[in-house]
Design an enzyme around this catalytic site. Structure first.
Site, short mmCIF file in Angstrom:
data_model
loop_
_atom_site.label_atom_id
_atom_site.label_comp_id
_atom_site.label_asym_id
_atom_site.label_seq_id
_atom_site.Cartn_x
_atom_site.Cartn_y
_atom_site.Cartn_z
N TYR A 156 -0.32 -21.49 8.27
CA TYR A 156 -1.21 -20.69 7.42
C TYR A 156 -1.85 -21.57 6.36
O TYR A 156 -3.07 -21.55 6.15
CB TYR A 156 -0.40 -19.56 6.79
CG TYR A 156 -1.13 -18.68 5.80
CD1 TYR A 156 -2.11 -17.79 6.22
CD2 TYR A 156 -0.79 -18.71 4.45
CE1 TYR A 156 -2.75 -16.95 5.31
CE2 TYR A 156 -1.43 -17.88 3.53
CZ TYR A 156 -2.41 -17.00 3.98
OH TYR A 156 -3.03 -16.17 3.07
N LYS A 160 -5.81 -22.46 5.92
CA LYS A 160 -6.49 -21.99 4.71
C LYS A 160 -6.94 -23.16 3.82
O LYS A 160 -7.98 -23.08 3.17
CB LYS A 160 -5.58 -21.04 3.93
CG LYS A 160 -5.41 -19.67 4.57
CD LYS A 160 -6.69 -18.85 4.51
CE LYS A 160 -6.43 -17.38 4.84
NZ LYS A 160 -7.66 -16.56 4.71
N GLY A 193 -1.14 -4.88 5.08
CA GLY A 193 -0.69 -6.03 5.84
C GLY A 193 0.50 -6.72 5.20
O GLY A 193 1.42 -7.18 5.90
N ASP A 195 2.73 -5.29 3.32
CA ASP A 195 3.88 -4.41 3.53
C ASP A 195 4.51 -4.69 4.89
O ASP A 195 5.73 -4.84 5.02
CB ASP A 195 3.45 -2.95 3.43
CG ASP A 195 4.62 -2.00 3.62
OD1 ASP A 195 5.54 -2.00 2.78
OD2 ASP A 195 4.61 -1.26 4.63
#
Length: 258
Positions: A156, A160, A193, A195
């Site tokens: 990720y 990013k 998302g 959660d």
């Protein structure tokens, strides 16, 4: 007069979370809004909600993991609305992986959603703006983890962090086209998302929000509607000449030590 009166705004990943909040805020500020998403039901429900509130909106079903679909979704919006004035890349994949356990397949999934999809959506949107010799604005929703992040977010963070560089590169390349491109490094945010992520990967219970908020300086998680207001500001002329900025929208201070 709204901040985005008569603007055509495309929100990729706009059917829930931060993306949906941006869509609502943009409509309130006078924009015609298109949202993309993989599933028709939430997309059509959001469009119906926006229309019931007096807004103009459309849903474009698109799996942004497909690079070509990232481009053709933009083309569909241009065909339906005549142009794109603003683009928001809010889609994101946050599945977990460390440097040691990330598979090539998981790495590729993160690159596809978190970096490749914004790249080709920007390519198509900027091409429309340049062809029309018209100004435009783009905001990429990134993450404060792009500065380094947690060990379990390796793929990720890699994707990013690439989006941070892409944001600045594209802003520099198209500044004389009057196309402003900025990014937001958002912190821990309360979304549907997040959660699901907390429950799936961290075994969180129903009280995870309260427990998380208690550990944060401001006593609350980031809120999508607050982020959305800031995104609308960056999309609008009220943000002036700002371009190539990647702003930390977070309550933790990079480099600060206790």
């Amino acid at each position: 007069m709204g901040l985005l009166d008569d603007k055509v705004v495309l929100v990729n990943g706009g059917t829930q979370g931060v993306g949906a909040a941006v869509a609502r805020a943009a409509v309130r500020e006078g924009a015609v809004v298109a949202v993309t998403g993989r599933r028709a039901e939430p997309g059509e429900a959001l469009v119906a909600e926006l229309a019931a509130a007096g807004g103009k909106a459309l849903f474009v079903r698109a799996d942004l993991a497909d690079a070509e679909r990232s481009r053709t979704a933009v083309a569909e919006v241009v065909a339906a609305c005549g142009r794109i004035d603003c683009l928001v890349n809010a889609a994101g994949l946050t599945s977990r992986g460390t440097l040691l356990d990330t598979t090539p397949e998981l790495f590729d999934q993160h690159i596809a959603i978190n970096l490749r999809a914004p790249f080709f959506a920007m390519q198509a949107a900027v091409a429309d703006m340049v062809t029309r010799e018209a100004p435009g604005t783009i905001v990429n929703i990134i993450t404060s983890s792009a500065h380094g992040g947690q060990p379990f977010l390796a793929p990720y963070v890699a994707a990013k962090a690439g989006l941070v560089g892409l944001t600045r590169n594209a802003a520099h390349a198209h500044r004389f086209d009057r196309i402003r491109i900025n990014g937001l490094n958002i912190g821990w945010t309360e979304t549907e998302g997040e959660d699901a992520t907390q429950r799936t990967f961290h075994g969180a219970g129903d009280d995870w929000r309260e427990r998380a908020a208690a550990r944060l300086p401001m006593g609350t998680l980031g809120q999508p509607d607050e982020i959305a207001d800031f995104v609308v500001f960056l999309l609008s002329e009220r943000s002036g000449v700002v371009t190539g900025s990647v702003i930390d929208w977070d309550q933790n201070v990079l480099g600060g030590l206790d």
